[in-house]
Design an enzyme around this catalytic site. Sequence first.
Site, PDB file in Angstrom:
ATOM      1  N   LYS A 117      -7.455 -47.564  23.217  1.00  0.00           N
ATOM      2  CA  LYS A 117      -6.277 -47.407  24.091  1.00  0.00           C
ATOM      3  C   LYS A 117      -6.563 -47.907  25.488  1.00  0.00           C
ATOM      4  CE  LYS A 117      -3.471 -43.985  21.810  1.00  0.00           C
ATOM      5  NZ  LYS A 117      -2.833 -42.674  21.850  1.00  0.00           N
ATOM      6  N   LYS A 166      -4.846 -50.593  11.618  1.00  0.00           N
ATOM      7  CA  LYS A 166      -4.037 -49.426  11.209  1.00  0.00           C
ATOM      8  C   LYS A 166      -2.548 -49.669  11.477  1.00  0.00           C
ATOM      9  CE  LYS A 166      -3.644 -45.856  13.776  1.00  0.00           C
ATOM     10  NZ  LYS A 166      -3.795 -44.726  14.686  1.00  0.00           N
ATOM     11  N   LYS A 170       2.867 -46.815  15.186  1.00  0.00           N
ATOM     12  CA  LYS A 170       4.271 -46.733  15.625  1.00  0.00           C
ATOM     13  C   LYS A 170       4.552 -47.634  16.818  1.00  0.00           C
ATOM     14  CE  LYS A 170       3.375 -41.797  16.802  1.00  0.00           C
ATOM     15  NZ  LYS A 170       2.088 -41.688  17.409  1.00  0.00           N
TER      16      LYS A 170
HETATM   17  P1  TYM Z   1      -0.689 -39.509  15.921  1.00  0.00           P
HETATM   18  O1  TYM Z   1       0.627 -39.134  16.496  1.00  0.00           O
HETATM   19  O2  TYM Z   1      -1.260 -40.826  16.268  1.00  0.00           O
HETATM   20  O3  TYM Z   1      -0.608 -39.408  14.344  1.00  0.00           O
HETATM   21  C1  TYM Z   1      -0.133 -38.221  13.719  1.00  0.00           C
HETATM   22  C2  TYM Z   1      -0.804 -38.023  12.380  1.00  0.00           C
HETATM   23  O4  TYM Z   1      -0.532 -39.124  11.521  1.00  0.00           O
HETATM   24  C3  TYM Z   1      -1.761 -39.712  11.086  1.00  0.00           C
HETATM   25  N1  TYM Z   1      -1.570 -41.175  11.044  1.00  0.00           N
HETATM   26  C4  TYM Z   1      -1.857 -41.934   9.983  1.00  0.00           C
HETATM   27  N2  TYM Z   1      -2.326 -41.618   8.759  1.00  0.00           N
HETATM   28  C5  TYM Z   1      -2.498 -42.630   7.891  1.00  0.00           C
HETATM   29  N3  TYM Z   1      -2.244 -43.921   8.186  1.00  0.00           N
HETATM   30  C6  TYM Z   1      -1.772 -44.285   9.397  1.00  0.00           C
HETATM   31  N4  TYM Z   1      -1.516 -45.568   9.666  1.00  0.00           N
HETATM   32  C7  TYM Z   1      -1.551 -43.261  10.355  1.00  0.00           C
HETATM   33  N5  TYM Z   1      -1.084 -43.258  11.629  1.00  0.00           N
HETATM   34  C8  TYM Z   1      -1.108 -41.977  12.028  1.00  0.00           C
HETATM   35  C9  TYM Z   1      -2.790 -39.323  12.140  1.00  0.00           C
HETATM   36  O5  TYM Z   1      -4.083 -39.354  11.623  1.00  0.00           O
HETATM   37  C10 TYM Z   1      -2.331 -37.934  12.492  1.00  0.00           C
HETATM   38  O6  TYM Z   1      -2.804 -36.984  11.580  1.00  0.00           O
HETATM   39  N6  TYM Z   1      -3.749 -36.751  18.727  1.00  0.00           N
HETATM   40  C11 TYM Z   1      -2.901 -36.743  17.557  1.00  0.00           C
HETATM   41  C12 TYM Z   1      -1.836 -35.662  17.591  1.00  0.00           C
HETATM   42  C13 TYM Z   1      -2.395 -34.316  17.841  1.00  0.00           C
HETATM   43  C14 TYM Z   1      -3.028 -33.480  16.884  1.00  0.00           C
HETATM   44  C15 TYM Z   1      -3.381 -32.295  17.604  1.00  0.00           C
HETATM   45  C16 TYM Z   1      -3.310 -33.608  15.533  1.00  0.00           C
HETATM   46  C17 TYM Z   1      -2.389 -33.677  19.034  1.00  0.00           C
HETATM   47  N7  TYM Z   1      -2.988 -32.451  18.892  1.00  0.00           N
HETATM   48  C18 TYM Z   1      -4.057 -31.255  16.966  1.00  0.00           C
HETATM   49  C19 TYM Z   1      -3.964 -32.546  14.898  1.00  0.00           C
HETATM   50  C20 TYM Z   1      -4.341 -31.388  15.630  1.00  0.00           C
HETATM   51  C21 TYM Z   1      -2.189 -38.085  17.448  1.00  0.00           C
HETATM   52  O7  TYM Z   1      -1.931 -38.743  18.423  1.00  0.00           O
HETATM   53  O8  TYM Z   1      -1.753 -38.372  16.205  1.00  0.00           O
END
Ligand code: TYM
Length: 334
Positions: free
Chosen positions: A116, A198, A201
């Site tokens: 990032k 990956k 979004k």
């Molecule tokens: P974020 O918003 O990037 O993604 C949310 C969840 O979706 C999963 N994910 C994916 N899994 C498979 N393939 C992909 N291409 C893909 N893109 C996203 C991510 O692994 C995630 O599980 N920091 C975290 C959000 C967060 C969080 C937490 C998660 C904040 N606090 C506490 C768990 C526990 C994030 O930005 O995820």
Amino acid sequence: MDADTKKVILSGITPSGILTIGHLTGALINWVRLQSEYDCYFMIADLHAITVRQNPAELRQRTLDTAAMFLACGISPETSTLFIQSHVPAHSQLAWVLNTFTGMGECSKMTQFKDKSKKHSENVNVGLFAYPILMAADILLYQADLVPVGEDQKQHLELTRNLAQRFNHYYSDTFKMPEPFIPEVGARIMSLQNPTAKMSKSDENKNSTIFLNDKPEEIRNKIKRAVTDSDTVVRYDEENKPGVSNLMQLYSIATGKSFAEIEKQFEGVGYGEFKAEVADKVAEYIRPISERFAEISSNKKYLQEILSFGSDKANKVAMKTLRKVYKKVGLVSF
Ligand code: TYM
């Protein structure tokens, strides 16, 4: 089993864009599967989103849309607690305490921070750097046993466990040690246009990403245009055939078939036919989600009621842990 004896789940999604099929396979479908067995807290991580500059009106809308998408994917507001992270101040408060237990090197080595800060080189802020500490606070506040996430969050979970252990060791047992739950299939869905990266979004090329509110026709077109390889064999091999393997993952999720079954089904069949079949099944799999999303997202009052109920409950649980922590570190209780 009642909520007191059930084990706890916490997980979240950052509302920095429309959710993709990766969020569904890496996180949401597992949340739905686990929600009757666990006491679940699912949050929209809006404080995480602001580590990158956001348009304020869009962020507000996306936060509510993310909540609507949780419901559209099958999260039950009767069984699970849904809330917005910024509505529970204890997240930022515990993060501050955990900051004082985290080494600079632990944050600077995070893959997501490195990626990032390259992508947003004009704004490498302290929040971006400390983001995994806030994530640790999110998890530890609820004394979570299990954290269902995709592969990319594994490193953040390791930091969370290290911080919990460090704090518990320095004072006394305070935090439960959380375990990651990473699914065997769908933990890392790749971009349709660049299958070594990956699916995200925030990808500028919309053909790379299947959004959960895409129309069936859009999904079909994107899958038919997906990058594969110059071979013709449908075989699961992430290293040498990342594009085909990615489509096989999506097909497996949409149909419940194993990779061996899929390989057998498409033996001697060209990529054109394979892609057309994946496109149809995935489009049909997403259709009910995008239809429910359209319905739920138009009912703001309903959403706000659920989120307000959720944040009341989350605040109570989170404050219990925060008070304990404040006491242990020597802050005067209030
Ligand atoms: P974020 O918003 O990037 O993604 C949310 C969840 O979706 C999963 N994910 C994916 N899994 C498979 N393939 C992909 N291409 C893909 N893109 C996203 C991510 O692994 C995630 O599980 N920091 C975290 C959000 C967060 C969080 C937490 C998660 C904040 N606090 C506490 C768990 C526990 C994030 O930005 O995820």
